[in-house]
Design an enzyme around this catalytic site. Structure first.
Site, PDB file in Angstrom:
ATOM      1  N   ARG A 160       0.507  -0.715   0.264  1.00 26.07           N
ATOM      2  CA  ARG A 160       0.078  -0.185  -0.029  1.00 26.07           C
ATOM      3  C   ARG A 160       0.936   1.008   0.212  1.00 26.07           C
ATOM      4  O   ARG A 160       2.012   0.998   0.377  1.00 26.07           O
ATOM      5  CB  ARG A 160      -0.776  -0.136   1.093  1.00 26.07           C
ATOM      6  CG  ARG A 160      -1.730  -1.727   1.225  1.00 26.07           C
ATOM      7  CD  ARG A 160      -2.732  -1.326   2.758  1.00 26.07           C
ATOM      8  NE  ARG A 160      -3.721  -2.224   2.704  1.00 26.07           N
ATOM      9  CZ  ARG A 160      -2.949  -3.233   3.424  1.00 26.07           C
ATOM     10  NH1 ARG A 160      -2.098  -3.593   3.622  1.00 26.07           N
ATOM     11  NH2 ARG A 160      -4.099  -4.240   3.729  1.00 26.07           N
ATOM     12  N   LYS A 184      -2.170  -2.708   7.917  1.00 26.95           N
ATOM     13  CA  LYS A 184      -3.663  -2.100   8.284  1.00 26.95           C
ATOM     14  C   LYS A 184      -3.081  -2.753  10.153  1.00 26.95           C
ATOM     15  O   LYS A 184      -2.710  -3.847  10.210  1.00 26.95           O
ATOM     16  CB  LYS A 184      -4.851  -2.660   8.074  1.00 26.95           C
ATOM     17  CG  LYS A 184      -4.469  -1.745   6.649  1.00 26.95           C
ATOM     18  CD  LYS A 184      -6.158  -1.828   6.360  1.00 26.95           C
ATOM     19  CE  LYS A 184      -6.442  -0.832   4.728  1.00 26.95           C
ATOM     20  NZ  LYS A 184      -7.813  -1.682   4.725  1.00 26.95           N
ATOM     21  N   HIS A 256      -3.079   1.944  -5.882  1.00 27.51           N
ATOM     22  CA  HIS A 256      -3.709   0.904  -5.389  1.00 27.51           C
ATOM     23  C   HIS A 256      -3.752   0.193  -6.960  1.00 27.51           C
ATOM     24  O   HIS A 256      -4.172  -1.280  -6.881  1.00 27.51           O
ATOM     25  CB  HIS A 256      -5.208   1.393  -5.266  1.00 27.51           C
ATOM     26  CG  HIS A 256      -5.420   0.074  -3.535  1.00 27.51           C
ATOM     27  ND1 HIS A 256      -4.208   0.564  -2.355  1.00 27.51           N
ATOM     28  CD2 HIS A 256      -6.288  -0.318  -3.757  1.00 27.51           C
ATOM     29  CE1 HIS A 256      -5.264   0.168  -1.557  1.00 27.51           C
ATOM     30  NE2 HIS A 256      -6.023  -0.991  -2.061  1.00 27.51           N
ATOM     31  N   ARG A 259      -1.029  -2.377  -7.113  1.00 22.89           N
ATOM     32  CA  ARG A 259      -1.676  -2.695  -6.401  1.00 22.89           C
ATOM     33  C   ARG A 259      -2.158  -4.825  -6.302  1.00 22.89           C
ATOM     34  O   ARG A 259      -1.881  -5.650  -6.210  1.00 22.89           O
ATOM     35  CB  ARG A 259      -1.185  -2.776  -4.773  1.00 22.89           C
ATOM     36  CG  ARG A 259      -2.317  -3.929  -3.902  1.00 22.89           C
ATOM     37  CD  ARG A 259      -2.638  -2.914  -2.209  1.00 22.89           C
ATOM     38  NE  ARG A 259      -3.313  -3.330  -1.425  1.00 22.89           N
ATOM     39  CZ  ARG A 259      -2.878  -4.777  -0.459  1.00 22.89           C
ATOM     40  NH1 ARG A 259      -1.549  -4.689   0.027  1.00 22.89           N
ATOM     41  NH2 ARG A 259      -3.408  -5.323   0.480  1.00 22.89           N
ATOM     42  N   HIS A 282      -3.755  -9.678   3.746  1.00 28.23           N
ATOM     43  CA  HIS A 282      -5.730  -9.255   3.493  1.00 28.23           C
ATOM     44  C   HIS A 282      -5.435 -10.250   4.842  1.00 28.23           C
ATOM     45  O   HIS A 282      -5.149 -11.661   5.121  1.00 28.23           O
ATOM     46  CB  HIS A 282      -5.999  -9.609   2.645  1.00 28.23           C
ATOM     47  CG  HIS A 282      -6.035  -8.906   1.251  1.00 28.23           C
ATOM     48  ND1 HIS A 282      -6.654  -9.596   0.028  1.00 28.23           N
ATOM     49  CD2 HIS A 282      -6.098  -7.730   1.413  1.00 28.23           C
ATOM     50  CE1 HIS A 282      -6.209  -8.662  -0.437  1.00 28.23           C
ATOM     51  NE2 HIS A 282      -5.830  -7.397  -0.264  1.00 28.23           N
ATOM     52  N   TYR A 291      -9.220 -11.181  -6.490  1.00 25.21           N
ATOM     53  CA  TYR A 291      -8.237 -11.884  -7.717  1.00 25.21           C
ATOM     54  C   TYR A 291      -8.347 -12.803  -8.886  1.00 25.21           C
ATOM     55  O   TYR A 291      -8.673 -12.854  -9.468  1.00 25.21           O
ATOM     56  CB  TYR A 291      -7.282 -11.617  -7.895  1.00 25.21           C
ATOM     57  CG  TYR A 291      -7.077  -9.770  -7.082  1.00 25.21           C
ATOM     58  CD1 TYR A 291      -6.546  -8.779  -7.301  1.00 25.21           C
ATOM     59  CD2 TYR A 291      -7.017 -10.180  -5.437  1.00 25.21           C
ATOM     60  CE1 TYR A 291      -6.106  -7.612  -7.177  1.00 25.21           C
ATOM     61  CE2 TYR A 291      -6.660  -8.656  -4.851  1.00 25.21           C
ATOM     62  CZ  TYR A 291      -6.452  -7.674  -5.573  1.00 25.21           C
ATOM     63  OH  TYR A 291      -6.358  -6.079  -4.386  1.00 25.21           O
TER      64      TYR A 291
END
Length: 319
Positions: A160, A184, A256, A259, A282, A291
């Site tokens: 990110r 995150k 993004h 990414r 994730h 994806y």
């Protein structure tokens, strides 16, 4: 009277945000989003005349969701995804208040956020990625060498933008070919650094960064601006847009995008979805599985044009 009532709810919100920051380690961006959504909830409850969270029932929470989607003269209607985020914040607030003993029950538990439409991530082709990267350091100036290293990190690791500009020198191990990304919630993951990215980063660290450090006040951050300070997210966006313009890419490019392209190209190359999940950081494989839809769509295209019985006789071209 209303201001007093609103302040009691606001105190519950403040306690919840402190909980997220201190005990859950939520990022600054997450806290800012929750604070904005919950401020709107506080205003909504004040308008309803509720003095505290224990005066709220599930119907009130559902009405708030409806108000988000409908909008009003002060607030435009929110999209399904934005409304869903706001409802998640409200559900979290009520769950916290219940666990903290502020209320007798969790009235928001059964209120479901609207399901946003499932959109496929935007990705660019490998050829376009290469054009973008080549455009970044086309003139081989010191800052363009930095820009190439930054974009190679974004595409080569799937980082990110906040993770890339947040890198410290000690996070990159060129000898082992790895980079430590902080995602995150403060979660860390060790990601392989490909040879192209490693070469670009090495060139920047050896040929450019020492001079940038000398004009600054000293910082462990990898990517620096022309004044020797840490490169900001906004500046990184500018770097990407400038490279996209030079490359003549017609599509909108964001950090993004790289990414998404990283993940999509891995899936197309046969990578297991759980490996991609780990590389992207994730929490759930469900997030990563989107994806696979990109790959299935491309497989369907190839099948439709290549298999002799993919199309009906009426649609099949004849010699």
């Amino acid at each position: 009277m209303t201001a007093v009532k609103a302040s009691r709810v606001a105190r519950s919100v403040s306690s919840y945000l402190d909980h997220l920051a201190v005990e859950r380690g939520s990022s600054a961006n997450t806290l800012a989003s929750y604070r904005r959504d919950l401020r709107r909830y506080v205003d909504f409850l004040a308008h309803r005349g509720h003095s505290s969270l224990d005066a709220v029932d599930s119907t009130t929470v559902s009405d708030f969701l409806a108000a988000l989607r409908e909008g009003n003269p002060q607030h435009p209607p929110l999209s399904a995804s934005s409304a869903a985020r706001a409802v998640v914040a409200v559900r979290g607030l009520h769950k916290f208040a219940y666990a903290d003993g502020q209320v007798a029950s969790d009235v928001a538990r059964e209120v479901k956020p609207p399901a946003p439409p499932r959109r496929l991530p935007k990705a660019i082709s490998i050829d376009d990625v290469e054009r973008l990267l080549d455009a970044a350091d086309f003139d081989q100036t010191p800052l363009s060498i930095r820009d190439r290293a930054l974009l190679e990190i974004l595409y080569g690791t799937g980082a990110r933008i906040s993770e890339a500009v947040g890198l410290d020198i000690d996070d990159i191990d060129l000898a082992e070919g790895t980079v430590l990304l902080r995602g995150k919630g403060g979660k860390q993951r060790l990601v392989p650094l490909g040879s192209f990215a490693a070469s670009a980063v090495s060139a920047y660290l050896v040929r450019v960064r020492p001079d940038l450090v000398r004009v600054g006040r000293g910082t462990p951050k990898v990517f620096l601006n022309s004044r020797g300070g840490p490169l900001s997210r906004q500046s990184a966006w500018t770097v990407l847009r400038a490279a996209a313009d030079k490359a003549g890419l017609a599509v909108d490019i964001s950090p993004h995008t790289l990414r998404h392209s990283f993940a999509t190209h891995l899936m197309e190359g046969g990578a297991d979805v759980r490996v991609v999940q780990e590389l992207l950081g994730h929490a759930s494989v469900i997030t990563t599985q989107i994806y696979t839809l990109v790959t299935v769509d491309q497989l369907r295209e190839v099948y439709a044009t290549a298999h002799p019985r993919a199309l009906s006789d009426q649609r099949r071209s004849r010699p």
